[in-house]
Design a protein around this motif. Structure first.
Motif, mmCIF file in Angstrom:
data_model
loop_
_atom_site.group_PDB
_atom_site.id
_atom_site.type_symbol
_atom_site.label_atom_id
_atom_site.label_comp_id
_atom_site.label_asym_id
_atom_site.label_seq_id
_atom_site.Cartn_x
_atom_site.Cartn_y
_atom_site.Cartn_z
ATOM 1 N N ALA A 360 68.510 43.835 -87.222
ATOM 2 C CA ALA A 360 67.547 43.174 -88.104
ATOM 3 C C ALA A 360 66.439 42.468 -87.320
ATOM 4 N N LEU A 361 66.728 42.113 -86.077
ATOM 5 C CA LEU A 361 65.731 41.445 -85.237
ATOM 6 C C LEU A 361 65.065 42.401 -84.258
ATOM 7 N N GLY A 362 65.325 43.690 -84.417
ATOM 8 C CA GLY A 362 64.601 44.659 -83.608
ATOM 9 C C GLY A 362 65.436 45.444 -82.617
ATOM 10 N N ALA A 363 66.735 45.179 -82.490
ATOM 11 C CA ALA A 363 67.614 45.929 -81.585
ATOM 12 C C ALA A 363 67.020 46.017 -80.190
ATOM 13 N N ARG A 364 66.743 44.879 -79.617
ATOM 14 C CA ARG A 364 66.186 44.797 -78.265
ATOM 15 C C ARG A 364 66.790 43.599 -77.553
ATOM 16 N N VAL A 365 66.290 43.299 -76.371
ATOM 17 C CA VAL A 365 66.775 42.160 -75.599
ATOM 18 C C VAL A 365 65.683 41.098 -75.538
ATOM 19 N N ARG A 366 66.049 39.896 -75.901
ATOM 20 C CA ARG A 366 65.127 38.755 -75.772
ATOM 21 C C ARG A 366 65.505 38.011 -74.495
ATOM 22 N N LEU A 367 64.564 37.933 -73.584
ATOM 23 C CA LEU A 367 64.799 37.256 -72.317
ATOM 24 C C LEU A 367 64.217 35.847 -72.387
ATOM 25 N N ARG A 379 58.818 24.584 -68.752
ATOM 26 C CA ARG A 379 59.061 24.912 -70.159
ATOM 27 C C ARG A 379 59.959 26.134 -70.267
ATOM 28 N N ILE A 380 60.474 26.346 -71.464
ATOM 29 C CA ILE A 380 61.331 27.502 -71.724
ATOM 30 C C ILE A 380 60.582 28.465 -72.645
ATOM 31 N N TYR A 381 60.512 29.729 -72.233
ATOM 32 C CA TYR A 381 59.795 30.762 -72.978
ATOM 33 C C TYR A 381 60.755 31.907 -73.315
ATOM 34 N N SER A 382 60.248 32.841 -74.098
ATOM 35 C CA SER A 382 60.983 34.087 -74.325
ATOM 36 C C SER A 382 60.005 35.246 -74.413
ATOM 37 N N VAL A 383 60.504 36.428 -74.066
ATOM 38 C CA VAL A 383 59.743 37.662 -74.210
ATOM 39 C C VAL A 383 60.741 38.759 -74.558
ATOM 40 N N ASP A 384 60.344 39.701 -75.422
ATOM 41 C CA ASP A 384 61.248 40.748 -75.884
ATOM 42 C C ASP A 384 61.024 42.051 -75.125
ATOM 43 N N SER A 385 62.120 42.790 -74.942
ATOM 44 C CA SER A 385 62.032 44.068 -74.237
ATOM 45 C C SER A 385 61.320 45.104 -75.101
ATOM 46 N N VAL A 386 60.724 46.073 -74.434
ATOM 47 C CA VAL A 386 60.065 47.181 -75.144
ATOM 48 C C VAL A 386 60.889 48.465 -75.026
ATOM 49 N N ASP A 387 62.046 48.381 -74.369
ATOM 50 C CA ASP A 387 62.905 49.556 -74.198
ATOM 51 C C ASP A 387 64.245 49.387 -74.910
ATOM 52 N N TYR A 389 67.745 48.207 -76.204
ATOM 53 C CA TYR A 389 68.872 47.529 -75.556
ATOM 54 C C TYR A 389 68.964 47.799 -74.054
ATOM 55 N N LEU A 390 68.115 48.685 -73.519
ATOM 56 C CA LEU A 390 68.095 48.813 -72.060
ATOM 57 C C LEU A 390 67.766 47.456 -71.431
ATOM 58 N N GLY A 391 66.842 46.733 -72.044
ATOM 59 C CA GLY A 391 66.577 45.363 -71.644
ATOM 60 C C GLY A 391 66.057 45.208 -70.227
ATOM 61 N N ARG A 392 65.234 46.148 -69.782
ATOM 62 C CA ARG A 392 64.733 46.094 -68.411
ATOM 63 C C ARG A 392 63.214 46.010 -68.342
ATOM 64 N N ASP A 393 62.561 46.539 -69.333
ATOM 65 C CA ASP A 393 61.092 46.591 -69.362
ATOM 66 C C ASP A 393 60.586 45.658 -70.447
ATOM 67 N N PHE A 394 59.786 44.660 -70.059
ATOM 68 C CA PHE A 394 59.248 43.688 -71.002
ATOM 69 C C PHE A 394 57.724 43.767 -71.085
ATOM 70 N N ASN A 395 57.176 44.862 -70.542
ATOM 71 C CA ASN A 395 55.724 45.053 -70.485
ATOM 72 C C ASN A 395 55.329 46.154 -71.465
ATOM 73 N N GLN A 396 54.516 45.795 -72.456
ATOM 74 C CA GLN A 396 54.120 46.761 -73.481
ATOM 75 C C GLN A 396 53.146 47.802 -72.942
ATOM 76 N N SER A 397 52.582 47.536 -71.788
ATOM 77 C CA SER A 397 51.666 48.507 -71.182
ATOM 78 C C SER A 397 52.453 49.662 -70.592
ATOM 79 N N LEU A 398 51.957 50.883 -70.761
ATOM 80 C CA LEU A 398 52.624 52.040 -70.183
ATOM 81 C C LEU A 398 52.402 52.133 -68.688
#
Length: 627
Positions: A360-367, A379-387, A389-398
């Motif tokens: 429901a939240l996108g089936a990805r990894v939030r780092l 501060r504490i931040y978060s960014v979501d993976s673009v791959d 559940y692989l959870g290794r790539d957090f860059n939307q750029s190809l």
């Protein structure tokens, strides 16, 4: 021949059948106490004495206990004998006791079980009495019921450790279990109910056993904790007729964690990932995670890298240590990097935690990660993976699989970061009295799901520094609860954040239901610290527990549901050869993450960073020997 306690013809009182009265205050029994005494009615000539040796009033922390004696010549109205009544110690574990409760403008004394002996025959009844002044009591005639006699209490109750093992010079049993054994009281037992109560938060663990049983194992206990255990013989399925045994006490063993490798020094420890340095956390992926199903990934700081990368295991199995103690570094192509230069915003990427999100939240990894920003505040931040559940790539750029420039993290950038915990003065998600928020850990995974569903009530702990007027400790942990859209830091009435004082690098771990344990270092205890060393010394490792049932809604773990830090237990560490770590060796364990890599608490692994105060910290691992 009729047994003296058997039920004879209905002759509870010759003159009054369903009309007699009960009254009294209940007796309090010390921590390790005799069995709960039974109220009784006795006749002497034309007078009757109602003895209630144990009676409770109130609930929770306001629960009190009393003993009471009441007298009557009519069996419909009783008068309290004040000289023979009074307060008494509260039983650690009571079973269906007599109670006084407020009722409208008066009170009701309820006696669920009362015995009356006459002519060599003992009979049992339940009854309620009403009072307006707690001095005079009138029997509520409609409440009188004859009962079957309760069974006698079990005897010979004993407690013993479970799964005792010897490692080096130490012997210890399971840290979460105790075996209870007893002798049967005789006939009339339907089943047994066993209750273990600990005194810090008054939480209880319960078990049942068949009428033929003479022992059982209590599980789900807290480590290194004193428990008062009571065995009750139940005369019916609802246990309305009960024979409680005397309370017996024992303390569960402490947790013992053994570092993996060989010998008794950092030089011979196993390194689960070859380039591991610091800032280490571990993430478990369940069977629905596709290519990474049933694996563990480390989000960590590799040697020579400023930022976070990923290291991956193969499929984990409790039968194979190598499956959860060996990782492949993906440092060259994964994670987040500290920008080479930053005039504003994210500057230095530090500790992170990868959290798989539900479908429901996108089936990805939030780092979630901390950043020592360009303005000098953390501060504490978060960014979501673009791959996914692989959870290794957090860059939307190809064009890249890592995030590395200041522009990457800015709004609109390919790695746009969301502020999760801000500090005082921020425009969004600001939190008063903080200039730094770091070493964050969301309380996940749970025993029911390896993914976070974003449900309100989830909580996060994070490190903050000394706060004037709130805490003089150099390191503390604050508490934030997810309200469904953001983390809300919890504050006390005096404006101070609610803090675990003198706690660093805390990690909460779910142990079932609304129960958690939390590990942390106490940096105020500096015994063993190497003079002149600039490497992090976190102090001895401690352990506290929480139970959502302690306060407020049972399903939500609030700050108040946690034990006090000053009651924390010691956690014990052993070298691979079985020798205990000394204060120095334990104090230099840092950036630790406790995890059940298969999802079962039967296997618990600690992924950590360690040094001896001189060498560069590196990744290591330990296994809980006595779960």
């Amino acid at each position: 021949m009729t047994h003296p306690r058997s039920r004879g013809p209905r002759a509870f009182l010759p003159a009054l059948q369903p009309a007699w009265l009960l009254a009294g205050l209940v007796v309090l029994v010390p921590a390790v106490t005799p069995a709960q005494p039974v109220p009784s009615l006795a006749q002497a000539g034309s007078s009757y004495t109602l003895s209630v040796p144990y009676l409770e009033y109130g609930s929770g922390s306001s629960r009190q206990a009393f003993s009471a004696t009441l007298r009557s010549s009519t069996l419909t109205r009783f008068t309290l004998d004040a000289a023979a009544s009074g307060s008494t110690p509260l039983l650690a574990s009571s079973s269906n006791p007599a109670r006084v409760e407020a009722l409208g403008t008066g009170f009701r004394l309820s006696l669920p079980y009362l015995e009356y002996a006459s002519g060599g025959v003992t009979r049992a009844y339940s009854v309620s009495l009403a009072s307006t002044d707690l001095a005079s009591f009138t029997v509520e005639l409609d409440s009188v019921r004859e009962l079957a006699l309760q069974p006698a209490a079990p005897t010979g109750v004993q407690l013993a450790a479970v799964g005792v093992q010897t490692v080096g010079s130490l012997s210890f049993g399971s840290s979460t279990q105790l075996q209870v054994s007893w002798d049967a009281p005789g006939s009339g037992v339907d089943h047994y109910e066993i209750t273990a109560t600990e005194s810090l938060m008054n939480t209880r663990v319960r078990a049942t056993a068949a009428a033929t049983a003479r022992s059982t194992t209590l599980a789900g206990l807290k480590a290194s904790t004193a428990y008062a255990v009571q065995v009750v013989a139940c005369g019916d399925s609802a246990c309305t007729r009960a024979g409680p045994a005397a309370v017996v006490s024992a303390t569960t063993p402490a947790e013992y964690w053994q570092l993996q490798g060989s010998g008794n020094s950092v030089a011979t420890l196993l390194q689960p990932v070859a380039d591991g340095n610091a800032r280490l956390s571990a993430t478990r992926f369940g069977p629905e995670a596709g290519a990474v199903a049933n694996t563990v990934q480390l989000y960590y700081g590799p040697k020579g890298v400023s930022g976070l990368s990923v290291a991956a295991s193969g499929m984990v199995s409790a039968a194979s240590k190598a499956s959860y103690l060996s990782f492949t570094s993906l440092a060259a192509s994964s994670g987040l990097r500290s920008p080479a230069s930053a005039a504003s915003g994210i500057k230095s990427v530090m500790t992170g935690q990868g959290v798989p999100l539900s479908a429901a939240l996108g089936a990805r990894v939030r780092l979630f990660f901390e950043s020592n920003d360009a303005d000098g505040k953390t501060r504490i931040y978060s960014v979501d993976s673009v791959d996914g559940y692989l959870g290794r790539d957090f860059n939307q750029s190809l064009a890249a699989t890592t995030c590395s420039t200041s522009a990457d993290y800015q709004a609109g950038g390919p790695c746009a970061a969301t502020l999760a915990i801000g500090v005082e003065g921020d425009g969004a998600n600001a939190n008063a009295r903080f200039n730094a928020a770091r070493q964050q850990k969301l309380a996940y995974p749970t025993q029911t799901d390896w993914r976070w569903d974003g449900a309100a009530g989830s909580f996060m702990v994070f490190t903050v520094d000394a706060i004037a007027g709130c805490s003089t400790a150099s390191h503390n942990h604050a508490y934030a609860v997810w309200n469904g859209s953001r983390f809300v830091v919890q504050y006390a009435a005096d404006g101070c954040p609610k803090l675990f004082r003198s706690a660093q690098a805390a990690l909460p771990m779910h142990i079932g239901g609304a129960r958690y344990k939390m590990y942390f270092g106490d940096p105020s205890l500096s015994t063993g610290r190497l003079t002149g060393s600039q490497l992090p010394f976190v102090g001895p490792k401690k352990l506290v527990y929480a139970d959502g049932a302690s306060t407020g809604p049972e399903a939500t773990v609030e700050f108040e549901d946690w034990e006090r830090v000053d009651t924390a237990r010691n956690v014990h560490f052993l070298w691979p050869n079985g020798e205990p770590l000394n204060d120095r060796a334990e104090g230099y364990i840092d950036d630790f993450h406790f995890l059940a890599p298969t999802g079962s608490l039967d296997l618990q692994v600690l992924y950590l960073s360690i040094t001896d105060g001189t060498v560069l910290p590196f990744a290591a691992a330990a296994v809980l020997l006595n779960p």
